[in-house]
Write an enzyme that holds these catalytic residues in place. Structure first.
Site, PDB file in Angstrom:
ATOM      1  N   ARG A  15       0.934  -1.192   0.492  1.00  0.00           N
ATOM      2  CA  ARG A  15       0.356  -0.483   0.024  1.00  0.00           C
ATOM      3  C   ARG A  15       1.123   1.540  -0.218  1.00  0.00           C
ATOM      4  NH1 ARG A  15      -5.885   0.337   1.192  1.00  0.00           N
ATOM      5  NH2 ARG A  15      -5.407  -1.448   2.794  1.00  0.00           N
TER       6      ARG A  15
ATOM      7  N   GLY B 153     -19.324   2.409   6.047  1.00  0.00           N
ATOM      8  CA  GLY B 153     -20.810   2.073   6.391  1.00  0.00           C
ATOM      9  C   GLY B 153     -21.062   1.276   4.896  1.00  0.00           C
TER      10      GLY B 153
ATOM     11  N   GLU C  21     -11.372 -11.706  -3.844  1.00  0.00           N
ATOM     12  CA  GLU C  21     -11.186 -10.053  -5.494  1.00  0.00           C
ATOM     13  C   GLU C  21     -11.032 -11.322  -6.396  1.00  0.00           C
ATOM     14  OE1 GLU C  21      -9.866  -6.179  -3.069  1.00  0.00           O
ATOM     15  OE2 GLU C  21      -8.773  -7.502  -4.160  1.00  0.00           O
TER      16      GLU C  21
END
Length: 173
Positions: free
Chosen positions: A39, A67, A101
């Site tokens: 990252r 959320g 994924e």
């Protein structure tokens, strides 16, 4: 009527169905990576380079809304992406999210023509394809913690993507 034939009022066969709608892509690229390995270095540089070239890219830390249901949001982003760049690293397969994924990306490749570009970051392609090296222990643990059928799906997806020409350099630093 003076020699003009009328067209039949009904076709002998119904007209063919319209072609399926052309997919509307929201993203050019979906980046699949594990944050702990890439990252703050390779993936960040890649993402920045794409954005600078005005290529719309999806990266979970920038695009994943608070959320939201993670897996649904990621799957929708994959479906709405033209391509995926999968950055395989030493801990990629340790992340169940990355493996979910990956399976979705392979499915979209088969159904929608979604293009896949693998990058092997500090891990050998054969380790990824055959689950050896750093991937061996990870998959031993997966077989202890998940159903065999699910882990076999993950392994098959890894083998499929490793059959696609990609980029490998032992150290991208």
């Amino acid at each position: 009527m003076g020699g003009v034939e009328e067209l039949p009022r009904s076709y002998p066969h119904p007209p063919p169905p319209p072609p399926p709608p052309t997919p509307t892509w929201r993203y050019e690229v979906f980046l699949s990576f594990t944050g702990q390995d890439t990252r703050d270095n390779f993936t960040d540089h890649l993402y920045t380079g794409l954005v600078e070239r005005r290529i719309t890219a999806y990266r979970d830390d920038k695009n994943l809304g608070r959320g939201c249901f993670i897996i649904e949001t990621l799957f929708r982003a994959i479906e709405r992406s033209r391509t995926s760049i999968i950055i395989f690293s030493k801990n990629y397969a340790a992340s169940k999210w990355c493996l979910y994924e990956l399976v979705k990306i392979v499915k979209c490749n088969k159904l929608l023509g979604h293009m896949i570009f693998p990058v092997f970051y500090d891990v050998r392609p054969d380790h990824v394809a055959e689950q050896t090296g750093p991937y061996k222990k990870i998959f031993i643990d997966h077989y202890k913690n998940f159903k065999k059928r699910r882990v076999d799906k993950w392994r098959n997806a890894l083998k499929t993507v490793c059959g696609i020409s990609g980029w490998y350099k032992p150290n991208y630093r």
